[in-house]
Design a protein around this motif. Structure first.
Motif, short mmCIF file in Angstrom:
data_model
loop_
_atom_site.label_atom_id
_atom_site.label_comp_id
_atom_site.label_asym_id
_atom_site.label_seq_id
_atom_site.Cartn_x
_atom_site.Cartn_y
_atom_site.Cartn_z
N TYR A 86 8.27 -5.67 -16.75
CA TYR A 86 6.97 -6.07 -17.27
C TYR A 86 7.07 -7.41 -17.99
CZ TYR A 86 2.50 -6.16 -19.62
OH TYR A 86 1.26 -6.53 -20.06
N THR A 92 4.18 -12.33 -15.99
CA THR A 92 4.58 -10.96 -16.34
C THR A 92 4.57 -10.07 -15.10
OG1 THR A 92 2.32 -10.18 -16.76
CG2 THR A 92 3.50 -11.18 -18.64
N TYR A 94 2.88 -7.47 -14.87
CA TYR A 94 1.48 -7.11 -14.67
C TYR A 94 0.78 -8.16 -13.82
CZ TYR A 94 -3.43 -6.17 -15.69
OH TYR A 94 -4.78 -5.93 -15.57
N ILE A 113 6.56 -0.64 -12.16
CA ILE A 113 6.73 -1.51 -13.32
C ILE A 113 7.75 -0.86 -14.26
CG2 ILE A 113 5.59 -2.62 -15.29
CD1 ILE A 113 4.29 -3.65 -12.82
N SER A 115 9.74 -1.20 -18.14
CA SER A 115 9.69 -1.84 -19.45
C SER A 115 10.56 -1.06 -20.43
CB SER A 115 8.25 -1.88 -19.97
OG SER A 115 8.21 -2.50 -21.25
N ARG A 122 -0.36 -0.73 -22.37
CA ARG A 122 0.29 -1.49 -21.29
C ARG A 122 0.48 -0.60 -20.07
NH1 ARG A 122 5.79 -4.28 -22.88
NH2 ARG A 122 4.32 -5.66 -23.92
N CYS A 126 -1.37 -1.16 -16.36
CA CYS A 126 -0.62 -1.29 -15.10
C CYS A 126 -1.04 -0.22 -14.09
CB CYS A 126 0.88 -1.21 -15.35
SG CYS A 126 1.53 -2.63 -16.23
#
Length: 156
Positions: A86, A92, A94, A113, A115, A122, A126
Motif C-alpha cells: 500500500y 500508492t 491504492y 493489497i 500493508s 484504508r 481498497c
C-alpha cells in the motif's frame, strides 16, 4: 496475520521466472526485503513471479503507463494476480489498484493489497475500489498458499 477478502523487477533487472502453466503474479513493493520475501514465498507455492519496485514500473510492465499504447501490451494478459504494497513513494498501492481497475483489459485481474498498518478506513477504501484481498505484513507461507487458491479460482 489478518486477511480481508472481497466477495464480488521490472526495475534494473527483471525478476522473472519462467515455468509451464504456473500462475503468474506481479509483485510490487518499494522495499527490497519485502519484495524478495513475497517473491520467495510465491515461488515456493509454484508461482511464476515478476517483481516491480514501484507502481509506475508495474504499470509499464502491464502496458498501462500513460505513454504506452494499451493495445501493444503483451504482459498484462499473462498476469493472473497482482500483489502490491500500500505505502510506496510516487504511487500508492491504492492508486495502482485504481489504475488497474480502470483498464478494460486488466480490470478482472485480482489485486491483493499488503500493508504493515491495520487501518480500517484504508482497508475499506481498497476493498471498495475492487481489491480482492487486503493482507497485513509480514506475509507467511500459509498466506501465500491461500493466495494461490484465489489465483486458481480466478484462472478460468
Amino acid at each position: 496475520m489478518e486477511m480481508f477478502a472481497n466477495s464480488s523487477s521490472i526495475s534494473k533487472g527483471m525478476g522473472e521466472v519462467v515455468a509451464s502453466d504456473e500462475p503468474h503474479v506481479l509483485a510490487v513493493d518499494d522495499n527490497l526485503v519485502d519484495r524478495k520475501l513475497v517473491e520467495i514465498l510465491l515461488k515456493k507455492s509454484s508461482c511464476k513471479v515478476t517483481t516491480a519496485e514501484d507502481g509506475l514500473r508495474a504499470l509499464e510492465y502491464l502496458g498501462l503507463a500513460a505513454h504506452q499504447d494499451s493495445s501493444a501490451n503483451s504482459n498484462g494478459s499473462k498476469v493472473n494476480m497482482i500483489i502490491t504494497d500500500y505505502c510506496m513513494p510516487g504511487m500508492t498501492g491504492y492508486e495502482l489498484l485504481k489504475k488497474i481497475k480502470e483498464s478494460s483489459m486488466m480490470k478482472d485481474v485480482p489485486v491483493v493489497i499488503m500493508s504493515s498498518e491495520n487501518i480500517p478506513t484504508r482497508i475499506n477504501q481498497c476493498m471498495e475500489e475492487g481489491a480482492q484481498i487486503f493482507m497485513l505484513k509480514p506475509l507467511k507461507h500459509s498466506d501465500v498458499e491461500r493466495l494461490r487458491c484465489q489465483i486458481m479460482q480466478c484462472r478460468g
